[in-house]
Design a protein around this motif. Structure first.
Motif, PDB file in Angstrom:
ATOM      1  N   UNK A 219       0.841  -1.205   0.000  1.00 37.86           N
ATOM      2  CA  UNK A 219       0.000   0.000   0.000  1.00 37.86           C
ATOM      3  C   UNK A 219       0.868   1.245   0.000  1.00 37.86           C
ATOM      4  N   UNK A 220       1.975   1.196   0.734  1.00 43.42           N
ATOM      5  CA  UNK A 220       2.887   2.343   0.747  1.00 43.42           C
ATOM      6  C   UNK A 220       3.464   2.588  -0.647  1.00 43.42           C
ATOM      7  N   UNK A 221       3.845   1.496  -1.336  1.00 47.40           N
ATOM      8  CA  UNK A 221       4.363   1.654  -2.694  1.00 47.40           C
ATOM      9  C   UNK A 221       3.280   2.175  -3.636  1.00 47.40           C
ATOM     10  N   UNK A 222       2.071   1.647  -3.487  1.00 44.56           N
ATOM     11  CA  UNK A 222       0.957   2.107  -4.315  1.00 44.56           C
ATOM     12  C   UNK A 222       0.671   3.583  -4.062  1.00 44.56           C
ATOM     13  N   UNK A 223       0.677   3.969  -2.782  1.00 47.07           N
ATOM     14  CA  UNK A 223       0.418   5.361  -2.436  1.00 47.07           C
ATOM     15  C   UNK A 223       1.527   6.262  -2.972  1.00 47.07           C
ATOM     16  N   UNK A 224       2.767   5.798  -2.877  1.00 48.52           N
ATOM     17  CA  UNK A 224       3.888   6.582  -3.388  1.00 48.52           C
ATOM     18  C   UNK A 224       3.769   6.784  -4.893  1.00 48.52           C
TER      19      UNK A 224
END
Length: 673
Positions: free
Chosen positions: A314-319
């Motif tokens: 999710x962090x990568x997706x959000x980034x």
């Protein structure tokens, strides 16, 4: 085979989402009409496939199919049918499937309601939403598969978290997620505008109803979450500044600023870059809320999962989403233009100041929520930031925002004059001051004088209502004097603005009075004993066993009297959910117009005594009523006919082969919110 059918539908939905994300962008860039025409059928197909997958998971819960790992971990054979259905989104995997399902529902709505938009622009909007679906579907299929099998099957399941076994659980998450996901529409419109360079007043009029609808759903979702915390947790509070509560509050603040910025872009053509940036930030905060809840970085009574691996995705997706959109904004924003000019004192400047304050307030909540996490990750120690920080920072920030909220609607566009504003608002100001000074005198208690914070809160509440009423009176009586005719000529968005601003005033009044004059007692009470609180007498008459579908309980009988006259009998319970061996206090609350009577049963102390929490909370109903008024105001504004007329006008222009920005035909007065 039902779970396998659901999984297959998700795989097909991923393929359709890829087509929806790729082909319309190619068509918009090259003029390939066939690629553009893929967008709407793909949106419809993706919604149908995701609906079927969601239905398969729901059927697995209702049918007690404990061969599905997610069902076995979040349901039980004795769980009531309504809660078995609500358990679909009671855990990590199902809540993400609900997120995806609602995203496809918003995408379908855009596809069906955008037929009058230029085809390349509508294709770009749907393509952006398609790429968001791709990210979520990859997450569901590879890291959070809700259809994973359990071999051998469980016999009865682990049961749903007892804290979630409440009627509010049936409606709270869908409403909250409708708000979260709804801001993806404003985000998609913003990205499409940056890609095409078509960012003008007409664009703002396209976006505004979608933003208002998402804001309305989010408002209802936050309201239901606050009520859940009040009724279910048994702590007697409605807002705890919990990190996951903050996760929904931050996009609400940014969305409020976005709505006001869209007003200026639509009416005056200004704030274009600011409006696009707010659209990006609002949806980014919605994704951040998902990251906070799903990653396991936070500990909260609301959080569903503790899985850092999923959190990394999710962090990568959000980034990728946030970083990519901000990079596009940095590239294209200089070409957007600044729009019309305005003086230092004008409705534009007042709305801009209000938006800046709201944005800073959202930033302060973000800082207080993430700062402990950052310190923990960097191994600089563990700290906890609670209500004292948020109340000390948030109240001073919101005070000028509420004040500007009353001044902005009566100020003229382009340029306003201080004497004129003073003349128009002098009655509202006087009423607000009198209310803040005199209202505490009517409150019961040993000291009838209000503290400075109570006086400030009552002044802000009265100012919100009085300034809205003053604006309405002046607008409806300024003219030919035909009140009924002027009532019928006002746009729905104007009525929605008045209702929402008045709702904020009612909400502030409820919060101020409930926090300032509540009576709270936590005590040991013997059977037959009576305790006085807030002018009411609470008698611990008896306690005995009770049973529910999946719990056993001890139920107390607490008659309440006032001046010797019976008021109500309350029945708080101490429940034991046998499957999870979890004890839970179920408070009983008698709600009235001016007060709530709250009793929660604690633990036994000896043979004939129990601990008990007794609270008399004034004007709690006003808190919920204020939120309902705000939501109704947003709904009324979103239904304004002018937005449909804008699309019809655009369709006529496209038929003539010309597209022009909507001109601002109204004079620079206070008319037309």
């Amino acid at each position: 085979m039902i779970p396998e059918i659901g999984l297959f539908c998700l795989i097909l939905a991923l393929l359709v989402a890829l087509a929806q994300g790729i082909l319309p962008l190619i068509g918009a860039a090259t003029g390939w009409q066939a690629g553009l025409r893929v967008a709407r059928p793909a949106a419809i197909g993706q919604f149908g496939l995701t609906t079927l997958a969601f239905a398969c998971l729901a059927w697995s819960f209702v049918d007690n199919d404990f061969s599905v790992l997610y069902v076995a971990g979040n349901s039980h054979a004795d769980l009531p049918a309504a809660y078995r259905f609500a358990a679909v989104w009671g855990g990590h995997e199902g809540s993400l499937l609900l997120w995806q399902y609602l995203l496809t529902a918003w995408t379908l709505a855009v596809a069906l309601c955008s037929r009058r938009l230029p085809l390349p622009f509508a294709g770009r909007v749907l393509a952006v939403m398609g790429w968001i679906s791709v990210g979520l579907l990859l997450f569901l299929l590879f890291l959070s598969n809700p259809f994973e099998r359990l071999i051998p099957p469980a016999m009865a399941g682990r049961d749903l978290n007892p804290l979630l076994q409440d009627p509010g659980m049936i409606v709270h998450p869908p409403m909250l997620y409708m708000g979260y996901v709804g801001f993806s529409v404003a985000f998609a419109f913003a990205i499409a505008a940056l890609l095409s360079g078509e960012l003008d007043a007409l664009w703002a009029r396209w976006v505004r109803p979608w933003t208002l609808a998402a804001w309305t759903f989010l408002t209802i979702g936050i309201l239901l979450g606050s009520a859940w915390a009040y009724y279910v947790l048994g702590w007697g509070g409605w807002w705890f500044w919990d990190p996951v509560e903050n996760a929904s509050f931050m996009p609400w603040l940014a969305g409020t600023a976005l709505i006001h910025s869209l007003i200026v872009t639509e009416r005056r053509g200004a704030f274009r870059s600011w409006t696009v940036l707010l659209a990006i930030c609002t949806f980014s905060l919605s994704i951040l809320g998902t990251f906070l809840v799903r990653s396991g970085v936070l500990t909260s009574v609301h959080a569903f999962a503790v899985d850092p691996g999923r959190g990394l995705y999710i962090l990568a997706f959000m980034t990728l989403v946030v970083g990519g959109s901000l990079a596009l904004y940095a590239w294209r924003a200089p070409t957007v233009g600044l729009g019309g000019g305005f003086s230092l004192l004008s409705r534009e400047s007042l709305l801009l100041s209000n938006n800046v304050v709201l944005t800073v307030a959202a930033g302060s909540v973000l800082l207080g929520t993430l700062y402990p996490v950052v310190l923990d990750v960097l191994e600089w120690g563990k700290i906890s930031i609670g209500p004292p920080y948020f109340e000390a920072v948030f109240v001073p920030l919101m005070t000028p925002a509420i004040f500007l909220m009353g001044v902005g609607p009566v100020a003229r566009w382009k340029q306003a004059e201080v004497p004129e504003l003073g003349r128009r608002l002098r009655v509202a100001f006087a009423v607000s001051v009198l209310t803040a000074v005199l209202a505490p005198l009517a409150m019961p208690g040993p000291s009838r004088l209000g503290s400075p914070m109570i006086i400030l809160g009552l002044w802000l509440a009265a100012w919100s209502v009085a300034s809205a009423a003053t604006h309405a009176w002046q607008r409806l009586t300024d003219g030919d004097g035909r009140l009924l005719r002027r009532l019928g000529r006002q746009p729905r968005a104007w009525y929605g603005m008045l209702l929402a601003h008045a709702g904020i005033g009612v909400f502030i009044a409820g919060v101020t009075l409930a926090n300032g004059y509540e009576v709270k007692q936590e005590l040991r009470l013997d059977l037959g004993a009576t305790q006085e609180a807030g002018g009411y007498q609470f008698t611990f008459a008896s306690v005995g066993p009770a049973t529910g579908p999946n719990y056993s309980a001890q139920r107390a009988v607490v008659p309440v009297t006032r001046d010797g006259k019976p008021v109500v009998t309350l029945y708080p319970e101490k429940r034991l959910y046998t499957v999870q061996d979890m004890a839970l206090s179920q408070a009983d609350i008698d709600s009235g117009f001016s007060r709530d009577l709250f009793v929660a049963l604690g633990d036994p102390v000896g043979d004939t005594a129990w601990t008990m929490r007794i609270q008399v909370k004034p004007f709690m109903t006003w808190i919920w009523s204020g939120c309902i008024l705000m939501a109704l105001g947003g709904l009324l504004a979103a239904s304004d006919r002018r937005y449909r007329r804008a699309q019809e006008a655009q369709a006529r222009q496209d038929g003539k082969g010309a597209r022009a920005a909507m001109p601002d035909t109204r004079p620079a007065t206070r008319e037309g919110y």
